[in-house]
Design an enzyme around this catalytic site. Structure first.
Site, mmCIF file in Angstrom:
data_model
loop_
_atom_site.group_PDB
_atom_site.id
_atom_site.type_symbol
_atom_site.label_atom_id
_atom_site.label_comp_id
_atom_site.label_asym_id
_atom_site.label_seq_id
_atom_site.Cartn_x
_atom_site.Cartn_y
_atom_site.Cartn_z
ATOM 1 N N VAL A 67 46.972 38.306 44.087
ATOM 2 C CA VAL A 67 46.070 37.802 45.132
ATOM 3 C C VAL A 67 46.214 36.294 45.369
ATOM 4 C CG1 VAL A 67 44.384 39.657 44.890
ATOM 5 C CG2 VAL A 67 44.142 37.576 43.498
ATOM 6 N N ASN A 94 38.406 42.513 43.913
ATOM 7 C CA ASN A 94 38.023 42.814 42.533
ATOM 8 C C ASN A 94 38.899 42.123 41.489
ATOM 9 O OD1 ASN A 94 37.001 44.806 40.289
ATOM 10 N ND2 ASN A 94 39.225 45.073 40.350
ATOM 11 N N TYR A 159 35.064 30.363 34.562
ATOM 12 C CA TYR A 159 34.814 31.686 35.155
ATOM 13 C C TYR A 159 33.476 31.704 35.905
ATOM 14 C CZ TYR A 159 34.109 36.835 35.036
ATOM 15 O OH TYR A 159 33.868 38.151 35.342
ATOM 16 N N ALA A 161 31.880 29.184 37.201
ATOM 17 C CA ALA A 161 31.981 28.359 38.417
ATOM 18 C C ALA A 161 32.694 29.135 39.517
ATOM 19 C CB ALA A 161 32.722 27.060 38.108
ATOM 20 N N LYS A 163 32.897 32.462 39.783
ATOM 21 C CA LYS A 163 32.074 33.592 40.225
ATOM 22 C C LYS A 163 30.868 33.118 41.038
ATOM 23 C CE LYS A 163 34.181 37.297 38.663
ATOM 24 N NZ LYS A 163 34.973 38.106 39.625
HETATM 25 N N1 LIG Z 1 33.975 44.447 33.108
HETATM 26 C C1 LIG Z 1 32.861 43.775 33.255
HETATM 27 O O1 LIG Z 1 31.880 43.980 32.530
HETATM 28 C C2 LIG Z 1 32.758 42.714 34.309
HETATM 29 C C3 LIG Z 1 31.602 41.941 34.351
HETATM 30 C C4 LIG Z 1 31.445 41.016 35.368
HETATM 31 C C5 LIG Z 1 32.440 40.872 36.311
HETATM 32 N N2 LIG Z 1 33.572 41.614 36.223
HETATM 33 C C6 LIG Z 1 34.587 41.419 37.246
HETATM 34 O O2 LIG Z 1 35.032 42.670 37.702
HETATM 35 C C7 LIG Z 1 36.383 42.583 38.133
HETATM 36 C C8 LIG Z 1 37.203 43.647 37.437
HETATM 37 O O3 LIG Z 1 37.116 43.427 36.048
HETATM 38 P P1 LIG Z 1 37.606 44.489 34.955
HETATM 39 O O4 LIG Z 1 36.616 44.438 33.871
HETATM 40 O O5 LIG Z 1 37.958 45.769 35.599
HETATM 41 O O6 LIG Z 1 38.933 43.720 34.462
HETATM 42 P P2 LIG Z 1 40.294 44.291 33.890
HETATM 43 O O7 LIG Z 1 40.921 43.169 33.151
HETATM 44 O O8 LIG Z 1 40.057 45.571 33.193
HETATM 45 O O9 LIG Z 1 41.134 44.559 35.223
HETATM 46 C C9 LIG Z 1 41.492 43.493 36.067
HETATM 47 C C10 LIG Z 1 42.712 43.879 36.872
HETATM 48 O O10 LIG Z 1 43.051 42.747 37.679
HETATM 49 C C11 LIG Z 1 44.463 42.605 37.671
HETATM 50 N N3 LIG Z 1 44.846 41.223 37.985
HETATM 51 C C12 LIG Z 1 44.821 40.140 37.175
HETATM 52 N N4 LIG Z 1 45.278 39.052 37.834
HETATM 53 C C13 LIG Z 1 45.591 39.467 39.093
HETATM 54 C C14 LIG Z 1 46.104 38.836 40.242
HETATM 55 N N5 LIG Z 1 46.440 37.523 40.236
HETATM 56 N N6 LIG Z 1 46.276 39.566 41.374
HETATM 57 C C15 LIG Z 1 45.982 40.864 41.384
HETATM 58 N N7 LIG Z 1 45.520 41.550 40.313
HETATM 59 C C16 LIG Z 1 45.310 40.852 39.190
HETATM 60 C C17 LIG Z 1 44.881 43.031 36.273
HETATM 61 O O11 LIG Z 1 46.258 43.399 36.238
HETATM 62 C C18 LIG Z 1 43.934 44.209 36.003
HETATM 63 O O12 LIG Z 1 44.500 45.440 36.400
HETATM 64 C C19 LIG Z 1 36.820 41.146 37.824
HETATM 65 O O13 LIG Z 1 36.688 40.357 38.974
HETATM 66 C C20 LIG Z 1 35.834 40.712 36.769
HETATM 67 O O14 LIG Z 1 35.700 39.317 36.728
HETATM 68 C C21 LIG Z 1 33.760 42.524 35.242
#
Ligand SMILES: NC(=O)c1ccc[n+]([C@@H]2O[C@H](COP(=O)([O-])OP(=O)(O)OC[C@H]3O[C@@H](n4cnc5c(N)ncnc54)[C@H](O)[C@@H]3O)[C@@H](O)[C@H]2O)c1
Length: 252
Positions: A67, A94, A159, A161, A163
């Site tokens: 992205v 995401n 992170y 900042a 988000k």
């Molecule tokens: N899991 C949680 O509890 C939680 C809590 C708050 C926010 N989030 C947010 O939810 C989203 C998904 O998190 P998750 O827990 O599924 O994470 P995850 O690490 O399991 O999956 C993240 C995915 O993003 C991909 N990725 C990383 N850098 C990338 C890039 N530059 N371009 C495209 N893809 C890329 C990775 O390859 C991975 O498949 C994120 O934005 C995270 O910050 C997650």
């Protein structure tokens, strides 16, 4: 009878969808009838998720998309629009990473990378998608933020900042796109994914987290995915500029 959650005929682009929440959201949107372009920085991981959707009777294609790469975002947006006969109805920003460190130890590099992926990535993908998003009330942008961006969290100034930045992004864009009838919202999830493995398996972190979650359990990614379907659907046609926590009551 009025239907609310049927996404048949809609197309969607989900970033960071090779694992975790993005993969579950892709599957949930496809189960609701959408044609989904599953994208990830790992094209192979994205392809595996798309294969799973197609094997289950859904409709999906995949693409490698970092992205932080604007040109790749434009190509993916066009590919997703082609899945929807020229329209791209649903964009889910995401993709994400964490790079935790206590504040004195945070480096320019980890700060910059975090912003490049969360903030600049959302900017690239949304701007690339916009010309393809229909203005008939079916267009949705769903940004993935975090409780870290709402309440803050230890060791995550970069992170948090980024988000929090996405929340401002969401609200301003919601105001701009209201005249085009495109809804822009953010969702703050909590789920058991590769990203949260350390805080779920480290005894001290895990106990601290459980104290903060009123429902006293982690959700699997497919449990939080339903809220994305809701925001993507006609049920959310009068909701814009909002941040929806889906986190067992952690933020209230
Ligand atoms: N899991 C949680 O509890 C939680 C809590 C708050 C926010 N989030 C947010 O939810 C989203 C998904 O998190 P998750 O827990 O599924 O994470 P995850 O690490 O399991 O999956 C993240 C995915 O993003 C991909 N990725 C990383 N850098 C990338 C890039 N530059 N371009 C495209 N893809 C890329 C990775 O390859 C991975 O498949 C994120 O934005 C995270 O910050 C997650």
């Amino acid at each position: 009878m009025r239907t609310y959650f049927d996404l048949t005929g809609r197309s969607a682009l989900v970033t960071g969808a090779g694992a975790g929440i993005g993969a579950a959201v892709s599957e949930a949107l496809a189960a609701a009838g959408a044609s989904v372009l599953v994208t990830d920085i790992s094209g192979e991981a994205a392809a595996r998720v798309a294969e799973r959707i197609n094997a289950a009777g859904g409709k999906a294609d995949s693409a490698a998309l970092d992205v932080s790469d604007r040109a790749a975002a434009e190509a993916a947006a066009a590919q997703a629009a082609a899945l929807g006969q020229g329209d791209l109805h649903i964009v889910v920003n995401n993709a994400g990473v964490t790079s935790p460190a206590m504040f004195p130890k945070l480096t320019d590099e980890t700060f910059r990378v975090t912003f490049d992926i969360h903030v600049m990535g959302t900017f690239h993908v949304t701007q690339a998608a916009l010309p393809h998003i229909p203005t008939d009330g079916t267009g949705r942008v769903i940004n993935v933020t975090s409780s870290a961006g709402i309440t803050g969290t230890l060791g995550q100034v970069n992170y948090s900042a980024a988000k929090a930045g996405l929340i401002g992004f969401t609200k301003s864009l919601a105001r701009e796109l209201a005249s085009k009838n495109i809804m822009v919202n953010a969702l703050a999830p909590l789920a058991a994914t590769p990203m949260t493995e350390t805080i779920r398996t480290n005894e001290k972190f895990a106990a601290n987290m459980m104290n903060r979650i009123p429902l006293k359990r982690w959700a699997e990614a497919d449990e939080v995915a339903g809220a994305f379907v809701f925001l993507a659907s006609d049920a959310a046609s009068y909701i814009t500029g909002q941040v929806l926590p889906v986190d067992g009551g952690m933020v209230m």
